[in-house]
Design an enzyme around this catalytic site. Structure first.
Site, PDB file in Angstrom:
ATOM      1  N   ASP A   1      -6.701  -5.382  -4.315  1.00  0.00           N
ATOM      2  CA  ASP A   1      -7.232  -4.919  -3.030  1.00  0.00           C
ATOM      3  C   ASP A   1      -8.393  -3.939  -3.103  1.00  0.00           C
ATOM      4  O   ASP A   1      -9.209  -3.908  -2.184  1.00  0.00           O
ATOM      5  CB  ASP A   1      -6.090  -4.314  -2.203  1.00  0.00           C
ATOM      6  CG  ASP A   1      -6.457  -4.103  -0.736  1.00  0.00           C
ATOM      7  OD1 ASP A   1      -7.334  -4.847  -0.245  1.00  0.00           O
ATOM      8  OD2 ASP A   1      -5.875  -3.225  -0.090  1.00  0.00           O
TER       9      ASP A   1
ATOM     10  N   HIS B   1      -5.620   3.344  -3.173  1.00  0.00           N
ATOM     11  CA  HIS B   1      -6.920   2.917  -2.632  1.00  0.00           C
ATOM     12  C   HIS B   1      -7.037   3.041  -1.115  1.00  0.00           C
ATOM     13  O   HIS B   1      -8.074   2.644  -0.564  1.00  0.00           O
ATOM     14  CB  HIS B   1      -7.244   1.491  -3.100  1.00  0.00           C
ATOM     15  CG  HIS B   1      -6.225   0.467  -2.711  1.00  0.00           C
ATOM     16  ND1 HIS B   1      -5.105   0.212  -3.471  1.00  0.00           N
ATOM     17  CD2 HIS B   1      -6.148  -0.368  -1.666  1.00  0.00           C
ATOM     18  CE1 HIS B   1      -4.397  -0.747  -2.894  1.00  0.00           C
ATOM     19  NE2 HIS B   1      -5.004  -1.108  -1.797  1.00  0.00           N
TER      20      HIS B   1
ATOM     21  N   ASP C   1       0.834  -1.205   0.000  1.00  0.00           N
ATOM     22  CA  ASP C   1       0.000   0.000   0.000  1.00  0.00           C
ATOM     23  C   ASP C   1       0.867   1.252   0.000  1.00  0.00           C
ATOM     24  O   ASP C   1       1.758   1.400   0.841  1.00  0.00           O
ATOM     25  CB  ASP C   1      -0.878   0.028   1.254  1.00  0.00           C
ATOM     26  CG  ASP C   1      -1.980  -1.001   1.186  1.00  0.00           C
ATOM     27  OD1 ASP C   1      -2.750  -0.971   0.215  1.00  0.00           O
ATOM     28  OD2 ASP C   1      -2.074  -1.847   2.103  1.00  0.00           O
TER      29      ASP C   1
END
Lengths: 944, 944
Positions: free
Chosen positions: A135, A385, A13
């Site tokens: 994801d 995201h 991430d």
């Protein structure tokens, strides 16, 4: 043989519980153990050890950080791994973007910079063939369309609604063909799509990362607990069971997860053994073959199978992982960040354009060194995201905002340099970033100043400008020397409160400005002395407010809206509007302990509380604007505005600090209730582009069992939503991504703000309870909704340009005092306005001698008689100050020549006819854009 | 320049929260994240990357497991790293042994197998120069003596009493010279000893392992949070502050900790940067130089400094890390495991000896393949400081026991093969491992059987044998065909209860056996039919119990002991003995929340509860033994025994299940209160060898502030403790390691069993509440104390052989039915008994043609007029069945020729005169042993 493709991967991430740089370095491991620098170190080491091993890497934003710290010999090693296919890039954007809350423009940008880095570093072997969104929490059709146009052969993701997955497992439809546009000629937006078997995790029991606790393979018979037979049998069972729900004799297993492979040896050492011991069973008749693989190898085998695949034309929203667990809260979470991201996007486009238009002096000029790269990268990171989605921790949200702010500072220098060059004036430029709360130190105190309005759009645009002032009357002169009608209004109490001591203006100066395409226009403002005070407000609501296009009616008793008419088309609808809040679930319910949180929206009742049945109202009326200021509660107010020449009503809402001292989390909506007969349908855009139809309690591809009557009917709204019947279409254009739904006939609700008291158990580990230094008592958020009422057949002719103007807002810059005489007061970078259907999506410097240009047809094929037509643009005649010496067309992501683009062809189960015929371009220079098409060009240019 | 030696290291417990093999593989990472296989993989990888990097490895038990899984090319790589000093072995034993609860014999064995592996694998470059006990909880003088005799140049450890550390920091005495024997000629047992600055951790803020969360060095100015300056300044401060409490301009920092370096890249990447950036400050005038180093490099610099060092002659027990936190509980924790380890040690010595005496057929013979290696490695693992110490989790304790049991099974085959060869009988041999609870299926049912008694000692020994039987009278015939006096007693109720359905004997057959040195003798036992029942007990206590050596008196009212007399010396002391329990702290006390647990002993009151002021008593008297059976409570009983020809009274205690349904943890002691005037002194052995004086509330090297009047006066007792005055010495010989103290004048207490309800916060994470399948209601433990009363000047002449017989117990094996005629009923491996002062410590097969022999002088220089004298042994005339063809003397750990041994010489601050002159050996064959000397020989032998 059943072939099991093991895909070693890490999901990194670009910010979530930690900031992107904390993740890169492995800082703050007390929050989460994760260090991307070490992952890449370790994976490369382990790939070298065994040529069979494979790895995929996804997030170029991280890879770039790592790459530039490597020695030339390490870089050479990595290149060799890439050339040999042992290290494969998939997706390859700067980040893995959110799909529900992003705007296509920023997504294309972030993909472009990631893929460009890979292209320039690794050449063709570094170009990803597969899109990989394992994801994101639901999947947008526009993303699929974009990926198709970027040349990807296929797309894999991990999260899908649990009911959808169940049906697809039974029907073996977890792999499918997604036709992602209703306007682009197939297979232009067709994308093979695979839903991964275990999210993006390995099958249960086979996680060998340092973050896992599964049994390692213990194959030394001299030690205790030898388990090879057990592991092999468990794996064979897992593979066979997975094969039952997929179509071919190839299956994929994602061997990795969040920030895994920091110590890749653990994974590879055990995977090496797994492969050896499982394949050894073939000697005993096993028909299972395991191999190190990558998504593109797997995809190639699916393609080779030459099957037909079910066709999907809707999207994958909303995403629920169980019956009371709808991921529809993040559509709205962190509304201020969502807005700041959108403004930054607009600023970046202006910055990019001015870099091209101003030439090299923009980057190093009168005001120092500036660049667009800092903001470009900050924007790219913000698409992640867990960034614009609002699902990160507070300190990480702060980091995203700070990066955008820093990026904007770099751009400001560039813009100042560029404008100095274009205007011929060396006057210092001042930027007022807090105009939304009427704060601008210059205009508050100056008696004479000018404002330059830069227009990033390819056509002339008119906007209203509102400047905080302390004078009561001003003279405003445009670039042609004409006086402009301006008015001064007293600042509302709500605004004075929300600015929190950051300014001291008591009034606002309002006037209309106009700027030419890709250019600026300059207005001079002077305080007029000895003028009377501005008009005081009239108390109470007017019954009617009207300009030449629209009429808005109010209930004088409640102060609320009652109706809206289009005076040109002679349409009228009943329209009431009010503010409500859903009481967020606190987890104490018998069906489910799910709370509302950063991701999840779960009201504890389907009936929201009304903030107030009446508003305290005051109103203003002058030649520039009419305003009704509504005050519902100390934490909810609104201004209903109608500018003199606007085709839309503006609802400027201010919400917060949402009170939670009653112990109840609140999710604040505004709801428009109309007389339009919607028949359970409404419409939302996908990432700001094509519009999709939504039906209440319904999903196009499976028999929905609706378990959350509100949250299960919420969809992302990125730029607009509308409701319509045969005669009326009410379109709401938003200024940021928000969630919304149509729960009742004729009704449209939009969630504006959320303040929650509990984490929702999806990992972020914080309640979404935003506070800041300025708002220690809870965040106040302000935004705008623009309402237009049109006939359905022509509504897009209004809402497309309207939304375009909101997305690409003018960039105001100020200079104090008078202007020097030789200042060029107006400039346009284009020879002429582009046709209304064409959007100049991208104009940015590519390298010293070339610029990247994207032209977009911004209408769907069915939207408009006038505008949904192919339209031609002549590239050579485009710019006013640039000579275009050469042109090459690229794919959408600009990492491949269009003519070299070659994608796998896939056969849908039931094919449909192409929606549009293909036209040939008549010449090299003149390019045709068809509805919803974006074309990307690399132009070799020189300043004239 | 201040030189900072960074020592990258990992501390890998050979079992603790997980079993040794779970740690090796990284199994059960849910309990603790730790995988040694990956540590070694990773470290080797990282050492290759940069020749400056160094690493030390400690636990050969783990390294061996890893090494045998490596490819030849990897093994070559590692050899190169070792040859270049980049990978250095320190300590190098199979494990890092506990110091408080181990016996020197087993410690020497475990060091020997570890160091042998390193020697044979890496040659001289693999030989550790430094002993490294960074984790054990207190430090035994005997360990230091052993390390000195193994040739180590120095010794480092991490844990020391907090008061001791404070004084030493101020006095700069954290580095010192330890004179570790009062008998061996200095510098034979002198050991340079360093107390590490931060336990074995890095300085605060500089831990860069994956298990830590300290800030990584963020040196990319393009990313957020650049912190190089901060890190450098913090490091300079840490180094300067450490230098203030050490003597030289070299300081050491341990950069690692428990199971660290699984991903060594994290450490090395940041250490590389640290070294670069800190040393770069030298250009700005910094006088600090950081370098990768090892303990031996650091030690070399200390040696080169040529200073004098404070001399220490006591030990480092007990260890307290704060005022109410004395690590004196583990001296007794898991008493059953501690006993099983001691029995296994004895069995291993017998197994080793019989492997030599029986020749190659022992390993592969009539009863299959046997080996001593399995038990040797199990014993080696069991010496770990979380093994025999009792500070591991229950499942890990079970694993240690299981390994010992498996090792013993392998040895049983070897012993059967060897005895078959030596006896000439192929009869199956049966081993009864539960004789302590009177369980032996053969003797319970057989009417005719034989028992072979193997004596592992170098002199003829007599022991009593007790066999569970169901007959009432037996004939026992010795090897010479003489009848042996035997008696049958009814089994006590306590024993019937403690055996828990594992046997059905109602009686015990008791007789004395004798076996020749390093040999066996065989006794034939036949049931006599139609004999009267055995004598029933007489109820109540006798007033007196007496043999030719001792008289024991009882109080007929309470049933308790009242006195003990030595009839030969005409000594008498008042002696009462009873059982008590301390109420374990549950953490609810105002001074400290410390609980009693596996490590820590903290009674919540200094006054223990008496189990019972009276015992229910019955007694027996016959020609073999006199017994008084005392019953104090359902969970405490005892038998006071006096065998006909014993110079010691036996107290066989049975404790458990300790009741805890009152919610109170209990620490059960037995206390002997005597009329001896101890003047606050008592004496305990160090690892079963030399005896140290202890004084109440006193430490020899610092001014003690006593904060725990009981726990702070407890010391480890490994084989014996005594109290004495000018005329009387009461010595208690224990059968395992236990904790004990002398709290009152004339008193000696020994902790027997502990059952606790809380964890004590030192990491084990479990309450020490032992239960098992057999004892689901709490573990029952049985053991023996042997009491001797002698004149102090000659007491060692009794207690040294007595303890030797307890440590090296006879190995009984049984055959059913009659013996074949040509069976050799008796055998001795020695030509004659060794002199009483000499202990045959080791006789084990080294390779095909040689055996390892250790001879030990088992008296301290001051202990005995008779025995504390040099004594000669002729190696050529030693064995009865082996021809000694050649001999070479080795260091104690058998990894270096004695003549090549060369250690650093260190100068104490105040030197003392050598205690003993050095004698020259008159011949090669005849060797002299001086008090407390152990000499180690490699003999080239052949069976005669």
């Amino acid at each position: 043989m059943l072939n099991v493709h093991l895909v070693p991967h890490t999901h990194d991430d670009v910010g979530w519980l930690k900031t992107v740089d904390q993740y890169f370095y492995g800082d703050r491991n007390d929050i989460q153990h994760a260090g991307v620098q070490y992952i890449l170190d370790s994976v490369v080491d382990q790939l070298i050890k065994n040529p069979d091993r494979r790895f995929i890497y996804v997030e170029t934003g991280f890879f770039y950080r790592w790459w530039k710290q490597q020695s030339p010999s390490m870089q050479q090693t990595v290149k060799q791994l890439v050339n040999e296919g042992r290290l494969e890039f998939v997706n390859g954007g700067w980040c893995m973007s959110d799909e529900a809350t992003t705007h296509y423009s920023a997504v294309i940008d972030q993909m472009t910079i990631g893929l460009r880095f890979l292209n320039e570093t690794f050449g063709v072997c570094g170009r990803p063939r597969v899109a990989w969104h394992i994801d994101p929490f639901g999947h947008a059709r526009e993303h699929a369309s974009i990926f198709a146009q970027m040349g990807y052969d296929g797309f894999f993701f991990g999260r899908v609604d649990y009911q959808d997955r169940n049906r697809r497992r039974k029907a073996k439809e977890q792999e499918l063909l997604w036709r992602a546009s209703d306007s682009l000629t197939p297979p232009m937006a067709d994308l093979f799509t695979g839903i991964l078997p275990n999210g993006y995790n390995p099958p249960a029991g086979f996680c060998w990362d340092q973050l896992c606790s599964d049994d390692p393979i213990r194959d030394d018979p001299d030690l205790e607990d030898y388990n090879v037979d057990d592991v092999v049998q468990r794996f064979l069972r897992a593979a066979k069971s997975q094969a039952l729900v997929y179509k071919t004799n190839h299956i994929i297993m994602t061997m990795g997860s969040d920030f895994q492979y920091e110590n890749a040896n653990l994974w590879y050492k055990n995977l090496d053994k797994l492969i050896r011991y499982v394949n050894a069973q073939q000697a005993n008749g096993s028909n299972i073959n395991v191999l190190y693989s990558t998504p593109s190898c797997y995809l190639q085998e699916l393609h080779r199978a030459n099957l037909t695949w079910s066709l999907k034309t809707d999207d994958f929203f909303p995403y629920a992982d169980n019956s009371h667990n709808f991921w529809t809260g993040y559509f709205t979470s962190r509304p201020a960040l969502k807005r700041y991201e959108r403004i930054s996007s607009s600023n970046l486009q202006s910055c990019n354009q001015l870099e091209v238009l101003g030439g090299p002096i923009s980057r190093k000029g009168l005001f120092g060194q500036g660049d667009s790269e800092t903001l470009r990268k900050a924007m790219a990171v913000a698409q992640h995201h867990d960034a614009v989605s609002g699902t990160e921790k507070q300190h990480v949200a702060n980091d995203y905002a700070q990066r955008l702010a820093k990026g904007w500072q770099h751009c400001q220098v560039l813009v100042s340099n560029s404008l100095a060059s274009l205007t011929g004036s060396s006057a210092e430029r001042i930027y007022c970033d807090n105009l939304n709360v009427s704060v601008c130190p210059l205009t508050e105190s100056s008696k004479k100043f000018s404002v330059s309005v830069y227009n990033p759009l390819g056509r002339t645009v008119t906007w209203p400008v509102r400047l905080p002032v302390n004078g009561t009357a001003y003279s405003v002169i445009d670039a042609q020397g004409n006086s402009v009608d301006s008015q001064v209004l007293p600042l509302s109490g709500a605004t004075q409160e929300v600015r929190r001591n950051r300014g001291f203006a008591v009034n606002e100066l309002v006037f209309q400005v106009q700027a030419p395409p890709l250019g600026y226009s300059t207005y001079s403002v002077s305080l007029l002395q000895d003028q009377p005070s501005p008009s005081f407000p009239q108390h109470g609501a007017p019954t009617v407010m009207q300009n030449k296009f629209l009429q808005v009616t109010f209930d004088p008793d409640t102060g609320l809206l009652t109706g809206l008419s289009n005076l040109e088309t002679k349409q009228t609808v009943k329209l009431t509007q009010n503010f409500y809040w859903y009481n967020a679930s606190d987890g104490n319910s018998p069906e489910s302990q799910q709370t509302s949180g950063a991701y999840i929206f779960r009201p504890n009742s389907s009936t929201p509380f009304m903030v107030n049945s009446k508003a305290k109202v005051e109103h203003f009326q002058n030649t520039v604007v009419q305003e009704v200021r509504q005050w519902f509660a100390p934490w909810v107010s609104q201004v209903v505005r109608l500018y003199a020449d606007s085709k839309a009503v503006e609802l400027e809402w201010t919400v917060g600090p949402v009170p939670v001292n009653d112990g109840q989390g609140k999710e604040v909506i505004t709801r428009l209730d109309t007389s339009i007969k919607t028949a359970e349908l409404f419409y939302t855009d996908s990432n700001g582009r094509e519009v999709l139809q939504r039906r209440k309690d319904f999903r196009p591809t499976w028999q929905l069992k609706q378990t959350e009557p509100i949250a299960g009917n919420y969809y992302p709204i990125n730029s607009r939503a509308f409701i319509k019947d045969d005669v009326d279409q009410l379109t709401v254009v938003t200024d940021r991504s928000q969630g919304g739904g149509s729960i009742y006939n004729g009704s449209l609700e939009i969630m504006l703000h959320r303040r929650l008291l509990y984490d929702d158990y999806r990992g972020v580990g914080e309640a979404l309870d935003e506070q800041s230094e300025i708002f220690p008592d809870g965040l106040v958020v302000r935004g705008r909704l623009l309402l237009s009422l049109e006939r359905p057949a022509v509504a897009a002719d209004t809402h497309r340009p309207l939304a375009q103007e909101v997305v690409s807002q003018p960039l105001l810059s100020f200079t104090d005092g008078g202007l020097s005489q030789n200042t060029a007061l107006e400039f346009s970078g284009l020879q002429a306005s582009l046709p209304p259907a064409v959007h100049l999506l991208t104009l940015s410097q590519w390298d010293e001698e070339s610029v990247l240009l994207r032209l977009e047809h911004q209408f769907q094929s069915w939207e408009s008689k006038v505008n949904s037509q192919p339209v031609k643009v002549n590239l050579q005649k485009l710019f006013s100050t640039l000579d275009v010496l050469g042109v090459s067309e690229l794919n959408l992501s600009a990492n491949q020549w269009k003519e070299e683009m070659s994608r796998f062809d896939w056969t849908p189960e039931k094919d449909e006819k192409p929606l549009l015929k293909t036209f040939e371009d008549p010449s090299v220079w003149e390019v045709t854009l068809r509805p919803m098409e974006i074309r990307t060009f690399l132009l070799r240019v020189t300043l004239k």
